[in-house]
Design a protein around this motif. Structure first.
Motif, PDB file in Angstrom:
ATOM      1  N   VAL A 198       0.826  -1.205   0.000  1.00 10.21           N
ATOM      2  CA  VAL A 198       0.000   0.000   0.000  1.00 10.21           C
ATOM      3  C   VAL A 198       0.859   1.254   0.000  1.00 10.21           C
ATOM      4  O   VAL A 198       0.575   2.227  -0.686  1.00 10.21           O
ATOM      5  N   ARG A 258       1.840   1.859  -3.406  1.00  8.98           N
ATOM      6  CA  ARG A 258       0.662   2.157  -4.218  1.00  8.98           C
ATOM      7  C   ARG A 258       0.234   3.615  -4.129  1.00  8.98           C
ATOM      8  O   ARG A 258      -0.052   4.256  -5.130  1.00  8.98           O
ATOM      9  N   VAL A 276       2.408   0.033 -15.676  1.00 11.15           N
ATOM     10  CA  VAL A 276       2.785  -1.273 -16.218  1.00 11.15           C
ATOM     11  C   VAL A 276       3.577  -2.004 -15.142  1.00 11.15           C
ATOM     12  O   VAL A 276       4.585  -1.484 -14.656  1.00 11.15           O
ATOM     13  N   PHE A 294      -0.471  -6.102  -9.213  1.00 10.48           N
ATOM     14  CA  PHE A 294      -1.409  -6.371 -10.306  1.00 10.48           C
ATOM     15  C   PHE A 294      -2.842  -5.936  -9.953  1.00 10.48           C
ATOM     16  O   PHE A 294      -3.706  -5.901 -10.805  1.00 10.48           O
ATOM     17  N   GLU A 295      -3.062  -5.603  -8.655  1.00  7.67           N
ATOM     18  CA  GLU A 295      -4.387  -5.113  -8.256  1.00  7.67           C
ATOM     19  C   GLU A 295      -4.611  -3.665  -8.662  1.00  7.67           C
ATOM     20  O   GLU A 295      -5.737  -3.188  -8.688  1.00  7.67           O
ATOM     21  N   ALA A 344      -2.280  -2.092 -11.183  1.00  7.94           N
ATOM     22  CA  ALA A 344      -1.638  -1.809 -12.468  1.00  7.94           C
ATOM     23  C   ALA A 344      -2.683  -1.857 -13.572  1.00  7.94           C
ATOM     24  O   ALA A 344      -3.729  -2.491 -13.425  1.00  7.94           O
ATOM     25  N   HIS A 345      -2.385  -1.165 -14.691  1.00  4.18           N
ATOM     26  CA  HIS A 345      -3.272  -1.243 -15.858  1.00  4.18           C
ATOM     27  C   HIS A 345      -2.843  -2.380 -16.776  1.00  4.18           C
ATOM     28  O   HIS A 345      -3.665  -3.054 -17.364  1.00  4.18           O
ATOM     29  N   LEU A 346      -1.525  -2.557 -16.888  1.00  2.00           N
ATOM     30  CA  LEU A 346      -0.982  -3.638 -17.700  1.00  2.00           C
ATOM     31  C   LEU A 346      -0.092  -4.497 -16.823  1.00  2.00           C
ATOM     32  O   LEU A 346       0.717  -3.970 -16.062  1.00  2.00           O
ATOM     33  N   GLY A 347      -0.229  -5.809 -16.939  1.00  2.00           N
ATOM     34  CA  GLY A 347       0.585  -6.696 -16.119  1.00  2.00           C
ATOM     35  C   GLY A 347       1.372  -7.675 -16.964  1.00  2.00           C
ATOM     36  O   GLY A 347       0.889  -8.171 -17.984  1.00  2.00           O
ATOM     37  N   VAL A 348       2.606  -7.926 -16.545  1.00  2.24           N
ATOM     38  CA  VAL A 348       3.448  -8.913 -17.223  1.00  2.24           C
ATOM     39  C   VAL A 348       4.002  -9.843 -16.148  1.00  2.24           C
ATOM     40  O   VAL A 348       4.759  -9.400 -15.288  1.00  2.24           O
ATOM     41  N   VAL A 349       3.596 -11.095 -16.191  1.00  2.00           N
ATOM     42  CA  VAL A 349       4.138 -12.041 -15.224  1.00  2.00           C
ATOM     43  C   VAL A 349       5.401 -12.643 -15.829  1.00  2.00           C
ATOM     44  O   VAL A 349       5.348 -13.573 -16.643  1.00  2.00           O
TER      45      VAL A 349
END
Lengths: 304, 361
Positions: B302, B305, B315, B326-327, B329-334
């Motif tokens: 937090v 954040r 991203v 990822f909660e 973010a707009h774009l996520g890359v694992v």
């Protein structure tokens, strides 16, 4: 409370006994190990180790450096539950000379205004025994992050307030002058002030020493002075703890996830270069202006 | 710790009579080295909403020696939404010092009695707010991320708590003004209206120099020009513990450079000593509002954040699919940031060219 800090009334030769330095420290939960219960949103305190607020260690080291240079003694002072004695004992192990804990059920629930009242009362009592030259604090705590208790204590005791101090350049015991460099926006202020003062120390300006074997042994045996509110000379219990706190926490909650969940970039079986291209495609799809702005950035020279 | 819940006084706490006439929302317009800190304008934008909700005036407070700097600050305060400016000019206020500033601001509050006072959570604002609130024996809430008015004209100030793992909403009871600080970039910058004007209330102060023990001997401006723009950068790339070593931050710097942006890190990275504290992004570091924010190997506590939520596009690259980042973010890359970062740098260079380095002299 000002009078007890008045050096003109100190009958002792100021150079002979050295400096009287007090460092306010706080025992805090190790934030790296705090976990929030996923359902109830409460802090799971059990088993979370406590540490000395890391910012306070820079204050303690700065005080000990002055002591080593000019002579005198360093007292660590803390307000907290009885278990905060551990933090004080650890400070003794690092090289502090004396430790005082003020602990009382009436302190529970204190906000920064009530905390500064209790600490200022204890400092006034310590100062009545022997005038204090400098009160030190860390720049803030890692659990509250307010940076308000230091200024609050300075204000209540009428001490010259020097916050975010990056270096103490000069301390002249004969004239009482102190010169510090203070972090400001965009630069450092060089300030001249006078003892007694309150200094909040910026992080990273020194490195806390490892306590010597002698200090460790002494700390194990040393007596930590424990004061109740009354012992600490607190005149008005109404100004302590929850009762003395104008701020009230109405609600504690976890932030809600964004309504739309993140768009995940497919990575399975892709090479990093393909992933990177997919990411950029999406970035520019979401923010088309960014592509032209970034494209405009290269200079003529770079193009050639 | 209290085991029993504290006894709650009557359901509604009546504000003592002497505070009931306190009205209006104030913003302290911070001037350092002759320039208004942009956080003051961000606060005027937020203060405008509070004043409108309360149906009262929004006022700026300008302190400093008479001259071009205060004149410009007064005009700018009107442009950014103030109805009134309280102006107190005195030579003792030439450079910031706690004593004369505390005395000046305290006197203004006691004379004109605002119900809310907002200050920037800068080194100056925090130094001043703590001293003024203690003098007035009122409540002060630091580093708020959200401000609102509840049903009873009370300021609801929300901020991270417990080391940034949760949020809490704080009220000030039984005393006025309600004071709060807000970090730079947490609130959006309002669109200035150069036609906007207002009323100036000049207040004469008696600040005899011999009263003030502390003197400003010098101001050493930061020589480094590379770190001043993080909070105001349009593109920011940051790394967390997933970067695994201080050396790997070169990957973050390279991508930031390719994008013509600036770089930063999460709090544990600073605690590890991998990057200096002025690179930290989050509640206890810098708050950013870039057009593009790329977080690599950052879990997304937090406290991080709240420092990045103002970004237009976030991203997140993290090998842990359950990472909190990822909660929001707009774009996520694992994926492993260590392999994706250099690939992104390469792709950016290929597709948009290499920006010229900022002239460093």
């Amino acid at each position: 409370m000002d009078a007890v800090f008045d050096h003109d009334t100190d009958p002792e030769d100021p150079g002979r006994r050295g400096l009287n330095l007090v460092v306010c420290i706080k025992q805090v939960p190790d934030s790296a190990q705090i976990r929030v219960h996923p359902v109830t949103n409460t802090i799971m305190r059990q088993g979370v180790p406590t540490i000395i607020n890391p910012y306070d260690l820079f204050a303690l080291e700065e005080a000990m450096r002055l002591r080593d240079q000019y002579g005198g003694e360093v007292t660590v002072l803390s307000m907290g539950p009885p278990m905060a004695e551990e933090a004080l004992r650890r400070a003794l192990g690092l090289g502090a000379d004396k430790a005082v804990l003020i602990t009382d059920r009436r302190f529970a629930g204190a906000d920064t205004l009530a905390t500064s009242y209790a600490l200022a009362s204890a400092l006034a009592k310590l100062g009545a025994e022997r005038p204090i030259d400098v009160v030190f604090t860390g720049k803030q705590t890692i659990d509250g992050d307010t940076a308000q208790v230091g200024p609050g204590v300075a204000r209540r005791l009428g001490l010259n307030q020097l916050t975010y101090v990056a270096a103490i350049d000069l301390l002249d015991r004969a004239t009482g002058e102190i010169v510090v460099r203070r972090r400001a926006e965009g630069g450092l202020q060089v300030l001249s002030s006078r003892l007694p003062c309150l200094v909040t120390v910026l992080e990273g300006v020194n490195e806390i020493r490892r306590g010597s074997i002698e200090d460790m042994l002494r700390a194990a045996r040393a007596e930590v002075t424990v004061w109740s509110a009354a012992d600490a000379g607190i005149e008005d219990p109404q100004q302590c703890g929850l009762k003395g706190s104008p701020t009230l926490v109405k609600r504690v909650f976890a932030p809600t996830p964004r309504e739309e969940s993140a768009e995940m970039v497919a990575v399975d079986g892709k090479r990093p270069a393909q992933i990177a291209d997919a990411v950029l495609d999406l970035v520019f799809a979401h923010a088309p202006k960014l592509e032209t702005e970034l494209g405009a950035a290269p200079s003529e020279k770079e193009r050639r | 710790m209290n085991t029993k819940a504290p006894a709650r006084p009557g359901r509604k706490e009546q504000l003592p009579e002497r505070f009931q006439s306190y009205r209006h929302v104030w913003v302290f317009v911070e001037i350092e080295e002759g320039r208004v800190h942009p956080v003051a304008f961000e606060l005027l934008g937020e203060g405008r909403k509070l004043a409108d909700a309360l149906e009262v005036e929004l006022a700026g407070v300008v302190l400093g020696p008479a001259g071009a700097a205060t004149d410009a600050a007064v005009a700018a305060a009107f442009h950014h939404g103030a109805d009134t400016v309280y102006l107190a000019e005195h030579d003792a206020l030439a450079s910031y010092r706690n004593e004369p500033y505390t005395r000046a601001l305290t006197e203004l509050v006691e004379t004109y009695q605002p119900e809310i006072m907002l200050l920037g959570a800068t080194t100056l604002g925090r130094d001043l707010a703590g001293a003024v609130a203690t003098t007035l024996k009122t409540g002060l809430t630091a580093d708020c991320t959200e401000l609102a008015i509840d049903g009873e004209r009370s300021l609801a100030a929300t901020r991270p708590t417990f080391g940034g793992s949760l949020l809490c909403t704080i009220h000030t009871r039984g005393v006025r003004p309600q004071m709060a600080t807000v970090r730079p970039r947490v609130m959006a910058m309002p669109e200035p209206d150069p036609e906007r004007d207002g009323r100036v209330v000049r207040h004469a102060l008696d600040l005899p120099e011999p009263d003030f023990v502390t003197k400003v001997l010098d101001f050493i401006a930061d020589a480094r020009t590379d770190d001043v723009n993080l909070a105001y950068a349009e593109v920011v790339v940051a790394g967390g513990m997933g970067l695994q070593s201080a050396e790997n931050f070169e990957l973050v710097r390279e991508l930031a450079a390719a994008l013509g942006g600036d770089y930063g890190c999460s709090r544990p990275v600073v605690q590890k000593g991998w990057l200096p504290a002025d690179r930290q992004i989050g509640q206890t570091g810098k708050t950013i509002r870039p057009k593009l924010y790329i977080a690599a190997g950052i879990s997304g506590a937090v406290q991080h954040r709240v420092g990045v939520e103002g970004a237009d596009l976030i991203v997140a690259i993290n090998s842990d699919p359950a990472a909190k980042i990822f909660e929001f973010a707009h774009l996520g890359v694992v994926a492993d940031a260590l392999t994706v970062l250099p690939a992104l740098t390469e792709a950016v260079r290929r597709r948009v060219g290499v920006p010229a380095p900022v002239a460093a002299g």
